[in-house]
Design a protein around this motif. Structure first.
Motif, PDB file in Angstrom:
ATOM      1  N   GLY A 176       0.767  -1.225   0.000  1.00  0.00           N
ATOM      2  CA  GLY A 176       0.000   0.000   0.000  1.00  0.00           C
ATOM      3  C   GLY A 176       0.805   1.284   0.000  1.00  0.00           C
ATOM      4  N   SER A 177       2.125   1.191  -0.089  1.00  0.00           N
ATOM      5  CA  SER A 177       2.952   2.397  -0.049  1.00  0.00           C
ATOM      6  C   SER A 177       3.097   3.052  -1.415  1.00  0.00           C
ATOM      7  CB  SER A 177       4.337   2.074   0.518  1.00  0.00           C
ATOM      8  OG  SER A 177       5.015   1.119  -0.284  1.00  0.00           O
ATOM      9  N   ILE A 178       2.733   2.313  -2.467  1.00  0.00           N
ATOM     10  CA  ILE A 178       2.776   2.820  -3.838  1.00  0.00           C
ATOM     11  C   ILE A 178       1.416   2.570  -4.475  1.00  0.00           C
ATOM     12  CG2 ILE A 178       3.772   2.462  -6.132  1.00  0.00           C
ATOM     13  CD1 ILE A 178       6.418   1.808  -4.799  1.00  0.00           C
ATOM     14  N   ALA A 179       0.914   3.582  -5.207  1.00  0.00           N
ATOM     15  CA  ALA A 179      -0.389   3.446  -5.846  1.00  0.00           C
ATOM     16  C   ALA A 179      -0.396   2.265  -6.805  1.00  0.00           C
ATOM     17  CB  ALA A 179      -0.730   4.737  -6.608  1.00  0.00           C
ATOM     18  N   ALA A 180      -1.513   1.525  -6.807  1.00  0.00           N
ATOM     19  CA  ALA A 180      -1.601   0.316  -7.621  1.00  0.00           C
ATOM     20  C   ALA A 180      -1.377   0.605  -9.099  1.00  0.00           C
ATOM     21  CB  ALA A 180      -2.963  -0.342  -7.416  1.00  0.00           C
ATOM     22  N   SER A 181      -1.816   1.752  -9.558  1.00  0.00           N
ATOM     23  CA  SER A 181      -1.685   2.079 -10.979  1.00  0.00           C
ATOM     24  C   SER A 181      -0.241   2.355 -11.401  1.00  0.00           C
ATOM     25  CB  SER A 181      -2.535   3.316 -11.311  1.00  0.00           C
ATOM     26  OG  SER A 181      -2.125   4.434 -10.527  1.00  0.00           O
ATOM     27  N   SER A 182       0.663   2.460 -10.419  1.00  0.00           N
ATOM     28  CA  SER A 182       2.059   2.777 -10.729  1.00  0.00           C
ATOM     29  C   SER A 182       2.857   1.560 -11.150  1.00  0.00           C
ATOM     30  CB  SER A 182       2.745   3.410  -9.511  1.00  0.00           C
ATOM     31  OG  SER A 182       2.109   4.615  -9.150  1.00  0.00           O
ATOM     32  N   ASN A 183       2.330   0.372 -10.876  1.00  0.00           N
ATOM     33  CA  ASN A 183       3.090  -0.843 -11.148  1.00  0.00           C
ATOM     34  C   ASN A 183       2.914  -1.270 -12.603  1.00  0.00           C
ATOM     35  OD1 ASN A 183       4.619  -3.141 -10.821  1.00  0.00           O
ATOM     36  ND2 ASN A 183       2.891  -4.371 -10.110  1.00  0.00           N
ATOM     37  N   ASN A 184       3.756  -0.734 -13.469  1.00  0.00           N
ATOM     38  CA  ASN A 184       3.699  -1.118 -14.864  1.00  0.00           C
ATOM     39  C   ASN A 184       5.084  -0.991 -15.481  1.00  0.00           C
ATOM     40  OD1 ASN A 184       4.004   1.687 -16.025  1.00  0.00           O
ATOM     41  ND2 ASN A 184       2.116   1.966 -14.853  1.00  0.00           N
ATOM     42  N   ALA A 185       5.248  -1.568 -16.658  1.00  0.00           N
ATOM     43  CA  ALA A 185       6.563  -1.622 -17.297  1.00  0.00           C
ATOM     44  C   ALA A 185       7.110  -0.235 -17.592  1.00  0.00           C
ATOM     45  CB  ALA A 185       6.464  -2.440 -18.580  1.00  0.00           C
ATOM     46  N   ALA A 186       6.227   0.674 -17.979  1.00  0.00           N
ATOM     47  CA  ALA A 186       6.685   2.018 -18.321  1.00  0.00           C
ATOM     48  C   ALA A 186       7.257   2.737 -17.106  1.00  0.00           C
ATOM     49  CB  ALA A 186       5.542   2.828 -18.926  1.00  0.00           C
ATOM     50  N   THR A 187       6.628   2.553 -15.949  1.00  0.00           N
ATOM     51  CA  THR A 187       7.123   3.192 -14.726  1.00  0.00           C
ATOM     52  C   THR A 187       8.472   2.620 -14.325  1.00  0.00           C
ATOM     53  OG1 THR A 187       4.854   3.563 -13.958  1.00  0.00           O
ATOM     54  CG2 THR A 187       6.603   3.725 -12.319  1.00  0.00           C
ATOM     55  N   ALA A 188       8.614   1.322 -14.442  1.00  0.00           N
ATOM     56  CA  ALA A 188       9.903   0.699 -14.117  1.00  0.00           C
ATOM     57  C   ALA A 188      10.993   1.229 -15.038  1.00  0.00           C
ATOM     58  CB  ALA A 188       9.795  -0.820 -14.241  1.00  0.00           C
TER      59      ALA A 188
END
Length: 223
Positions: A176-188
């Motif tokens: 819960g420390s990072i928004a769920a929508s942030s977990n994607n290949a582009a963000t990485a």
């Protein structure tokens, strides 16, 4: 909880080294056996390569920095390229262990990712012991455009770093420390570019405070 992150084997394969030992028995100019610690010798070569690059460091410069004779270097590494690849291997090994410890010391996925970003900021700016820069980054700029082997090694190294970032994003999403929508290949990939960029601008003389501000701005994109 610390995520079970596979850091992989982020090493160059050096054909001319004997990986089973850290010491080499060599002959000095008079033919007597001479021993030196391989890791210690490579640690002395790394700052030279960081400062001058592969082409800018002559074999005599390398011998002087490693405190070895030119003959000993050729006997242990075959050529300058062998020393260079071994130096990259050594730096990656040291850095990877330090990064693993830094990540493990943090609790949330968000804090782990921030620690990883700050680690790379510190590679070139913040810590006098590691501000040599990153050989894999400088090597990519200097050699990868015309050396396919080095280009492929660099791609593999950056890919492993991207995988680590993705795992940290996943951990942050789970706790819960990072928004769920942030977990994607582009963000990485964005965070990977930021990591490597921090090394470059840090070498250009940016202060720790300035680099911390960049990291803080990047972390806000994960809210």
């Amino acid at each position: 909880m610390t995520p079970d992150i596979d850091f992989g084997n982020d090493h160059f394969h050096n054909r001319v080294m004997k990986p089973s030992t850290h010491s080499s028995n060599l002959s000095n100019p008079r033919g007597r056996p001479r021993e030196f610690d391989m890791d210690d010798a490579l640690d002395k070569a790394i700052p030279l390569f960081c400062a001058r690059g592969f082409h800018g460091a002559s074999i005599n410069d390398i011998a002087e920095s490693m405190e070895l004779t030119v003959g000993s270097i050729y006997k242990a590494f075959k050529d300058k390229r062998g020393v260079f690849l071994a130096a990259i291997d050594r730096q990656l090994s040291i850095r990877q262990a330090a990064l693993r410890d830094m990540i493990a010391a943090q609790k949330s996925g968000r804090d782990k990712l921030r620690a990883a970003l700050m680690f790379y900021a510190g590679v070139s700016n913040c810590d006098a012991d590691i501000q040599q820069g990153c050989l894999i980054v400088s090597t990519t700029v200097e050699l990868a455009t015309f050396d396919d082997e080095i280009a492929n090694r660099a791609k593999d190294s950056f890919k492993r770093r991207e995988v680590i970032i993705a795992e940290l994003l996943k951990t942050g999403e789970a706790d819960g420390s990072i928004a769920a929508s942030s977990n994607n290949a582009a963000t990485a990939r964005l965070m990977l570019c930021l990591m490597q960029g921090l090394i470059v601008i840090g070498k250009a003389g940016r202060t720790r405070k300035e680099l911390m501000a960049v990291v803080d701005a990047a972390m806000k994109t994960l809210d």
